[in-house]
Design an enzyme around this catalytic site. Sequence first.
Site, PDB file in Angstrom:
ATOM      1  N   CYS A 120       0.684  -1.139  -0.051  1.00 61.37           N
ATOM      2  CA  CYS A 120      -0.044   0.000   0.136  1.00 61.37           C
ATOM      3  C   CYS A 120       0.935   1.014  -0.023  1.00 61.37           C
ATOM      4  O   CYS A 120       1.927   1.486   0.362  1.00 61.37           O
ATOM      5  CB  CYS A 120      -1.001   0.078   1.203  1.00 61.37           C
TER       6      CYS A 120
ATOM      7  N   GLY B   7       0.194   0.001  -5.018  1.00 60.51           N
ATOM      8  CA  GLY B   7      -1.408  -0.460  -4.743  1.00 60.51           C
ATOM      9  C   GLY B   7      -2.155  -0.537  -5.835  1.00 60.51           C
ATOM     10  O   GLY B   7      -2.301   0.626  -6.228  1.00 60.51           O
TER      11      GLY B   7
ATOM     12  N   ASN C  25       0.251   2.097   5.951  1.00 60.19           N
ATOM     13  CA  ASN C  25       1.024   1.386   5.266  1.00 60.19           C
ATOM     14  C   ASN C  25       1.981   0.557   6.183  1.00 60.19           C
ATOM     15  O   ASN C  25       2.855   0.842   6.881  1.00 60.19           O
ATOM     16  CB  ASN C  25       2.249   2.116   4.332  1.00 60.19           C
ATOM     17  N   GLY C  26       2.117  -0.829   5.897  1.00 59.83           N
ATOM     18  CA  GLY C  26       2.893  -1.662   6.796  1.00 59.83           C
ATOM     19  C   GLY C  26       2.082  -2.839   7.288  1.00 59.83           C
ATOM     20  O   GLY C  26       1.067  -3.228   6.548  1.00 59.83           O
TER      21      GLY C  26
ATOM     22  N   TYR D 249      13.435  -2.367  -5.031  1.00 57.90           N
ATOM     23  CA  TYR D 249      12.250  -2.666  -5.952  1.00 57.90           C
ATOM     24  C   TYR D 249      11.007  -1.648  -5.698  1.00 57.90           C
ATOM     25  O   TYR D 249      10.631  -1.396  -6.554  1.00 57.90           O
ATOM     26  CB  TYR D 249      11.952  -4.097  -5.940  1.00 57.90           C
TER      27      TYR D 249
END
Length: 489
Positions: free
Chosen positions: A19, A45, A124-125, A265
């Site tokens: 996300c 996302g 996020n996480g 990445y």
Amino acid sequence: MRAMPPAHPFDDDKLKEECGVFGVAGVADAANFVALGLHALQHRGQEAGGIVVHDPEQGFNSARRFGYVRDNFTSHKVMETLPGPIGIGHVRYSTAGNKGNTAIRDVQPFFGEFSMGGAAIAHNGNITNADQLRRELIERGSIFQSSSDSECIIHLMARSLQRNIPERMKDALRRVEGAFSVVAMTRTKLIGVRDPLGVRPLVLGKIGDGWALSSETCALDIIGAEFIRDIEPGEMVVISAERGVESFKPFEPKKSRFCIFEHVYFSRPDSILEGRSVYETRRQIGVELAREAPVDADLVCPVPDSGTPAAIGFSQESGIPYAMGIIRNQYMGRTFIEPTEQIRNMGVRLKLNVNRALIRGKRVILVDDSVVRGTTSRKIKDMILDAGAAEVHFRIASPPTAWPCFYGVDTPEREKLLAANMSEDEMRDHLGVDSLRFISLDGLYRAAGVAEGRDPASPRYCDACFSGEYPVEPADMIEKGFQLKPAAE
């Protein structure tokens, strides 16, 4: 967020960020800025996105949709329902081809109404003790509306006895383990928080008289915002018209362990992470790879698009010409209709095609960002050989991925990771290539700007997917039987 089956047969062969978060305050039509920011973060996302805003006259409004930002948050019909000068948004990674596997109630931001007013959060996480927290909260009467671990934060805030939203958020996040970069909002405040280890990114920007929070700097660029700084690990910023940006440190200080795979990445190459260009780090990875694993060949070709900067660095350091031996179909969307078994069996060829005139008779070095299950690597190798290549050599811009991530990355179980079950030589034979080499963990650290390499006693980054050393024990997974790496291994 919980992982689900991939949309296409080759999509499960990459690690996936799950996300991205974005928020603005102090601007006219905040939702438009949020939509643009989310569009820039679409790579983080692609399953669904959501926006929550507040307007002094109309109150809180929200829109949550499956699919791409461009398909959902560009029409006047939708955006007119989202007025106001403050808003936050979230994009969620597409881990399922069948949207029926995910309910719209799982799409963030989440909203809660408290005694002192409403608040929305986007996360996020991954919360590594979410199962334990959920059981405790349900036993105490909480009613969950989603399957997301992020909803635990809202319920913990609701149970806090603090008198304002930021203080309740501090209370809640002190109970949370794992990784979190949170963007939240009240009627008048924009809030950003990073976990004490700073595993996931979060940055602060300035746009006119307003402010922005984002997972990456590339989203600040798209709205014309000035990058101010990274939110520090363990920091909470509370932004309001009256007080500007206030900084708090609600957690016990810890040594930063930023996710090194963001450099490899996840992040866009035009972003800046911790003051360092993502593109330059990836180019330098290629330089280190060429030094560590030279090979006599005719061409250096990236596996597009994520292998491109490393391939450029490998070519520059080795002196072997760089070439676009594989061309990516830019219009291959995740919603591609696969009506027949024959088309499904085309697999990677729907996404990538070999430049046959360039490849024929050549000894080719393929540079890719990672090898996860190995299925895509084998298919690409077959394509290169079918095009008449004399030799195929793989050079991988990350160390072997042998351990799953529990901090917000969609990773296969350990038994499905090629590097967890095979040595480098065995992987080479399995893939059927002439040679296979991964960058060393020390080389990766050097490429990321740590000249002395990795300090085993005190690593600079979270590199658990390579080393098996988890900076926060994944409590829920251990409870389910996951075995941590033995200390002596």
